[in-house]
Design a protein around this motif. Structure first.
Motif, PDB file in Angstrom:
ATOM      1  N   PHE A 119       0.837  -1.205   0.000  1.00 28.31           N
ATOM      2  CA  PHE A 119       0.000   0.000   0.000  1.00 28.31           C
ATOM      3  C   PHE A 119       0.871   1.254   0.000  1.00 28.31           C
ATOM      4  O   PHE A 119       0.623   2.204  -0.752  1.00 28.31           O
ATOM      5  CB  PHE A 119      -0.925  -0.021   1.218  1.00 28.31           C
ATOM      6  N   GLU A 120       1.887   1.267   0.831  1.00 32.79           N
ATOM      7  CA  GLU A 120       2.802   2.414   0.862  1.00 32.79           C
ATOM      8  C   GLU A 120       3.526   2.569  -0.477  1.00 32.79           C
ATOM      9  O   GLU A 120       3.678   3.687  -0.990  1.00 32.79           O
ATOM     10  CB  GLU A 120       3.814   2.245   1.988  1.00 32.79           C
ATOM     11  N   ALA A 121       3.973   1.449  -1.048  1.00 35.69           N
ATOM     12  CA  ALA A 121       4.658   1.508  -2.345  1.00 35.69           C
ATOM     13  C   ALA A 121       3.727   2.042  -3.420  1.00 35.69           C
ATOM     14  O   ALA A 121       4.138   2.826  -4.294  1.00 35.69           O
ATOM     15  CB  ALA A 121       5.165   0.115  -2.722  1.00 35.69           C
ATOM     16  N   MET A 122       2.459   1.627  -3.352  1.00 33.24           N
ATOM     17  CA  MET A 122       1.477   2.101  -4.328  1.00 33.24           C
ATOM     18  C   MET A 122       1.276   3.612  -4.204  1.00 33.24           C
ATOM     19  O   MET A 122       1.226   4.335  -5.201  1.00 33.24           O
ATOM     20  CB  MET A 122       0.158   1.354  -4.120  1.00 33.24           C
ATOM     21  N   GLN A 123       1.174   4.106  -2.964  1.00 27.00           N
ATOM     22  CA  GLN A 123       0.968   5.547  -2.773  1.00 27.00           C
ATOM     23  C   GLN A 123       2.184   6.334  -3.279  1.00 27.00           C
ATOM     24  O   GLN A 123       2.026   7.406  -3.880  1.00 27.00           O
ATOM     25  CB  GLN A 123       0.734   5.842  -1.281  1.00 27.00           C
ATOM     26  N   ARG A 124       3.366   5.802  -3.033  1.00 26.87           N
ATOM     27  CA  ARG A 124       4.572   6.481  -3.538  1.00 26.87           C
ATOM     28  C   ARG A 124       4.575   6.520  -5.062  1.00 26.87           C
ATOM     29  O   ARG A 124       4.929   7.526  -5.675  1.00 26.87           O
ATOM     30  CB  ARG A 124       5.830   5.781  -3.018  1.00 26.87           C
ATOM     31  N   ARG A 125       4.148   5.409  -5.683  1.00 26.74           N
ATOM     32  CA  ARG A 125       4.134   5.370  -7.151  1.00 26.74           C
ATOM     33  C   ARG A 125       3.096   6.344  -7.714  1.00 26.74           C
ATOM     34  O   ARG A 125       3.349   7.051  -8.695  1.00 26.74           O
ATOM     35  CB  ARG A 125       3.854   3.952  -7.644  1.00 26.74           C
ATOM     36  N   LEU A 126       1.917   6.362  -7.103  1.00 24.97           N
ATOM     37  CA  LEU A 126       0.884   7.302  -7.555  1.00 24.97           C
ATOM     38  C   LEU A 126       1.382   8.735  -7.478  1.00 24.97           C
ATOM     39  O   LEU A 126       1.192   9.529  -8.409  1.00 24.97           O
ATOM     40  CB  LEU A 126      -0.383   7.142  -6.705  1.00 24.97           C
ATOM     41  N   ALA A 127       2.013   9.075  -6.356  1.00 26.56           N
ATOM     42  CA  ALA A 127       2.506  10.434  -6.176  1.00 26.56           C
ATOM     43  C   ALA A 127       3.586  10.773  -7.193  1.00 26.56           C
ATOM     44  O   ALA A 127       3.625  11.878  -7.743  1.00 26.56           O
ATOM     45  CB  ALA A 127       3.027  10.617  -4.754  1.00 26.56           C
ATOM     46  N   THR A 128       4.464   9.810  -7.454  1.00 23.45           N
ATOM     47  CA  THR A 128       5.600  10.061  -8.353  1.00 23.45           C
ATOM     48  C   THR A 128       5.151  10.154  -9.809  1.00 23.45           C
ATOM     49  O   THR A 128       5.476  11.118 -10.515  1.00 23.45           O
ATOM     50  CB  THR A 128       6.652   8.953  -8.201  1.00 23.45           C
TER      51      THR A 128
END
Length: 398
Positions: free
Chosen positions: A372-381
């Motif tokens: 979930f954290e990795a997904m949020q980082r990818r969305l933001a990036t």
């Protein structure tokens, strides 16, 4: 009791109902993440990506708010001066000033003028998106999408205008009641129709090929007790690099839609995490709640316009005798525009609460906080999201 008295009573009832629905369906009790935790998470993102996202958002900001200001000024100019009424007359004159021509063509002309005057901001936005690599369609694709949007809006707008002013002619004393019911019905109808009829106008949807990811997404929906008909892939890459997914439709039309860009950029586990968030919206009936509040808001807007229509000062400014006259449509647009700007912070606050609940649902459903954290980082990036926007912008529209 006079029609105005009934209208005031209905106005009060709608306000109470809208507040009650928002209180019951919006998760007001969910607190925001502690500020210290947000800043700590911000520190885990690559600084170069954060700087680029902030630069991108700062570049967009003048055009975004410039369009809001120009749109507001155009609405006030047309609605609070006789210019709008004259524009409606001009549009209807080739057709003998028939009321249907004034209502439909005049109304569409008012909206078109506002769209055309803010068009440079839309073009400038596309240029910025292209410069930063988010837009992929080019100017030809952008123009085609713009014309499609105008066409869809014209069809829906013409139907709504014709229905609204037909009701006024058939029920001159009670049009506000029928108009409120019609506006609420239109909001509900569009919630059902738009995903099925309008989405394919802008994107091509193909079934996701059989494989582990499709199986996982369908199993996730089944485990969440959210029945879906299919898993579709949208060809979003033809216009953007942004990644996203959503659950669209109601009942038998409900389907999971995944951007092809998300499939290209994210891992299967991250795609599953995004879809789990979207299933949270479906599980909690957030679209239904949004449709209900939208329908109540539309009905309330019609009743409010009727009550304000007796304000002689506004009518004199607009150069009309009564708010039911098609020539007064620019005045209605001006009032709706102001109301939309004023209520934007409330809508943003409600959205933040609902999105936080969907995030919590995704965490509980997948039991995979690392992904979930990795997904949020990818969305933001990938989407160039500013993870820490200015406070005023966060409160107003985030």
């Amino acid at each position: 009791m006079t029609p105005r008295g009934w209208a005031m009573l209905v106005f009060a009832a709608l306000v109470v109902t809208l507040v009650a629905v928002a209180a019951l369906l919006i998760p007001w009790g969910r607190p925001p993440a502690p500020r210290a935790d947000q800043l700590a998470a911000l520190g885990e993102l690559p600084q170069a990506d954060v700087d680029r996202a902030r630069e991108f958002r700062a570049t967009l900001r003048p055009g975004t708010y410039g369009a809001l200001v120009v749109g507001l000024l155009v609405a006030l100019l047309l609605g609070l001066t006789p210019l709008g009424a004259r524009l409606v007359e001009f549009a209807g004159r080739p057709f003998g000033d028939h009321w249907t021509a004034r209502a439909v063509l005049g109304g569409l002309a008012v909206v078109l003028v506002a769209d055309l005057l803010t068009l440079p901001f839309a073009a400038w936005r596309h240029a910025v998106l292209t410069r930063y690599g988010l837009a992929t369609s080019g100017w030809g694709g952008w123009t085609v999408d713009l014309l499609k949007s105008y066409a869809v809006s014209a069809v829906i707008g013409a139907a709504a205008l014709l229905g609204f002013y037909t009701v006024i002619r058939l029920a001159p004393r009670w049009w506000w009641a029928w108009g409120a019911a019609g506006a609420a019905t239109l909001v509900v109808l569009l919630s059902f129709v738009l995903p099925v009829l309008v989405e394919p106008v802008f994107n091509r949807f193909t079934p996701m090929p059989p494989g582990p990811l499709r199986t996982e997404l369908l199993a996730l929906a089944e485990a969440d007790d959210v029945p879906v008909r299919d898993v579709l892939v949208a060809d979003a890459s033809r216009r953007t690099r942004a990644v996203n997914a959503y659950v669209s439709g109601f009942g038998p039309t409900r389907r999971i839609v995944v951007y092809d860009t998300l499939l290209a950029e994210a891992t299967p586990a991250e795609v599953t995490s995004v879809v789990a968030h979207e299933l949270g919206h479906a599980k909690r009936q957030d679209v239904v709640a949004g449709t209900l509040t939208g329908a109540l808001g539309a009905a309330l807007a019609v009743v409010t316009l009727y009550l304000l229509g007796s304000w002689g000062g506004l009518l004199r400014l607009a150069g009309v005798d009564q708010v039911a006259d098609p020539r007064a449509f620019p005045l209605l647009i001006a009032l709706v525009t102001v109301a939309g700007l004023v209520t934007t912070p409330v809508q943003a606050l409600m959205s933040r609460r609902v999105e936080a609940r969907a995030d919590a649902h995704a965490l509980a459903l997948t039991r995979d906080p690392a992904t979930f954290e990795a997904m949020q980082r990818r969305l933001a990036t990938v989407n160039l999201a500013d993870p820490d926007p200015p406070r005023w912008e966060y409160l107003y529209s985030a």
